[in-house]
Design an enzyme around this catalytic site. Structure first.
Site, mmCIF file in Angstrom:
data_model
loop_
_atom_site.group_PDB
_atom_site.id
_atom_site.type_symbol
_atom_site.label_atom_id
_atom_site.label_comp_id
_atom_site.label_asym_id
_atom_site.label_seq_id
_atom_site.Cartn_x
_atom_site.Cartn_y
_atom_site.Cartn_z
ATOM 1 N N LYS A 61 47.203 43.305 44.112
ATOM 2 C CA LYS A 61 46.941 41.938 43.604
ATOM 3 C C LYS A 61 46.971 40.864 44.642
ATOM 4 O O LYS A 61 47.853 40.138 44.893
ATOM 5 C CB LYS A 61 48.120 41.657 42.339
ATOM 6 N N LEU A 102 43.391 46.781 38.341
ATOM 7 C CA LEU A 102 44.475 46.205 38.664
ATOM 8 C C LEU A 102 45.574 46.607 37.382
ATOM 9 O O LEU A 102 44.971 46.635 36.530
ATOM 10 C CB LEU A 102 44.894 44.657 38.655
HETATM 11 N N1 PDD Z 1 45.397 38.001 36.100
HETATM 12 N N2 PDD Z 1 43.156 42.483 36.111
HETATM 13 C C1 PDD Z 1 42.860 41.512 36.878
HETATM 14 C C2 PDD Z 1 41.511 41.310 37.872
HETATM 15 C C3 PDD Z 1 43.637 40.404 36.773
HETATM 16 O O1 PDD Z 1 43.630 39.492 37.892
HETATM 17 C C4 PDD Z 1 44.941 40.442 35.842
HETATM 18 C C5 PDD Z 1 45.848 39.286 35.586
HETATM 19 C C6 PDD Z 1 45.033 41.559 34.874
HETATM 20 C C7 PDD Z 1 46.107 41.541 33.971
HETATM 21 O O2 PDD Z 1 47.250 41.734 34.580
HETATM 22 P P1 PDD Z 1 48.668 41.209 33.998
HETATM 23 O O3 PDD Z 1 48.535 41.916 32.660
HETATM 24 O O4 PDD Z 1 49.844 41.852 34.917
HETATM 25 O O5 PDD Z 1 48.308 39.691 33.925
HETATM 26 C C8 PDD Z 1 43.945 42.649 34.977
HETATM 27 C C9 PDD Z 1 46.190 36.865 36.238
HETATM 28 C C10 PDD Z 1 46.693 36.560 34.851
HETATM 29 C C11 PDD Z 1 45.427 35.885 37.045
HETATM 30 O O6 PDD Z 1 44.890 36.082 37.982
HETATM 31 O O7 PDD Z 1 45.618 34.601 36.569
#
Ligand code: PDD
Length: 284
Positions: free
Chosen positions: A149, A206
């Site tokens: 991330k 991710l």
């Molecule tokens: N984004 N895929 C991508 C590319 C992401 O950036 C995110 C999360 C997710 C979902 O992951 P999670 O369920 O852990 O939030 C999948 C966050 C919310 C952001 O960049 O603001």
């Protein structure tokens, strides 16, 4: 009241919160982040987010700025100082400050840590989930390690901008005909048998924490989950589609590239899963 941020050991008004011009996050996107939500004063999926933070640090051989206990204290304090009950907490760690040089800075260079919080509007998310959202498809042009991330989000930003210009909420990213995920969320469909289908974890998506919790919720609801790639065509013909993220929970997708999904209204499976997710997260 001005918003307060935590920056490298200090709580400062956001307007005065600064990082160095030679911070590696600024120069190389050499940093990682997490976003999590606080609902009614409780952190949702905090364990998962901290575990993923550790994984991102490890994968990039980056030092942790502090241990979990200390991080939790700072996160709580940022939320408290901003007087928030429902909050979106952003946490970013970079490899620190050093004269610009691609190779890592000397060992012992302290990582930079920034934590911010802003108001999280639950009603807006619920309203979007009620209506369903539309998405566009967009080429997935990202690098080979999007499982980490990192703050290197330019392709994601371009995809979200394209969605926004098309009046859509999100972009389904497509590589070799298959939907990997969205610009800031994970992508799902429901197949003809009622099973959930989502891209398997690996280097090309991710591993969403909400995705992980949604899988646990589906198990509780005795809904089958199949982790396999699906094509854009399959998604357009699916009875239901939805996306998951820390900020959108489970949000039904009712159109892809203008093609109506199912009845064009949020489907029963996504609705049940959203309710189950909220109930589980609220239980902690
Ligand atoms: N984004 N895929 C991508 C590319 C992401 O950036 C995110 C999360 C997710 C979902 O992951 P999670 O369920 O852990 O939030 C999948 C966050 C919310 C952001 O960049 O603001």
């Amino acid at each position: 009241m001005s918003r307060i941020a935590y920056v490298n050991g200090q709580y400062v008004p956001v307007s005065k919160a600064m990082v160095h011009i030679e911070d590696r996050g600024y120069q190389f996107a050499d940093g990682i982040y997490e976003v999590c939500t606080v609902v009614n004063g409780r952190y949702w999926d905090m364990e998962g987010h901290l575990a993923r933070l550790d994984r991102s640090l490890r994968e990039l051989q980056m030092d942790a700025p502090m241990d979990h206990a200390a991080l939790r204290v700072v996160m709580k304090e940022v939320v408290r100082r901003n007087r928030l009950k429902n909050a979106l907490v952003y946490m970013q760690v970079t490899r620190g400050v050093a004269p610009r040089n691609h190779a890592f800075p000397p060992e012992g260079t302290p990582p930079s840590l920034v934590i911010t919080a802003r108001r999280f509007n639950l009603n807006r998310g619920d309203a979007l989930a009620e209506s369903g959202v539309s998405v566009i498809s967009h080429p997935d042009i990202r690098w080979g390690r999007v499982d980490i991330k990192t703050v290197g989000l330019l392709p994601n930003a371009l995809a979200k901008q394209a969605a926004s210009e098309a009046g859509a909420y999100e972009a389904f990213l497509v590589r070799d005909g298959y939907v990997t995920e969205c610009s800031s969320s994970n992508a799902w469909i429901v197949d003809e048998s009622g099973a959930l289908v989502t891209h398997p974890k690996g280097n090309t998506i991710l591993g969403g924490i909400t995705r992980q919790t949604a899988i646990a919720c589906a198990e509780e609801l005795q809904i089958k989950v199949i982790e396999r790639p699906f094509t854009l065509e399959e998604a357009k013909a699916a009875p239901e589609a939805f996306l998951t993220s820390a900020t959108s929970f489970v949000t039904p997708v009712t159109a892809i590239d203008g093609v109506r999904i199912g009845s064009g209204k949020p489907g029963p499976v996504a609705r049940r899963l959203r309710e189950a997710y909220k109930a589980r997260a609220a239980r902690g």
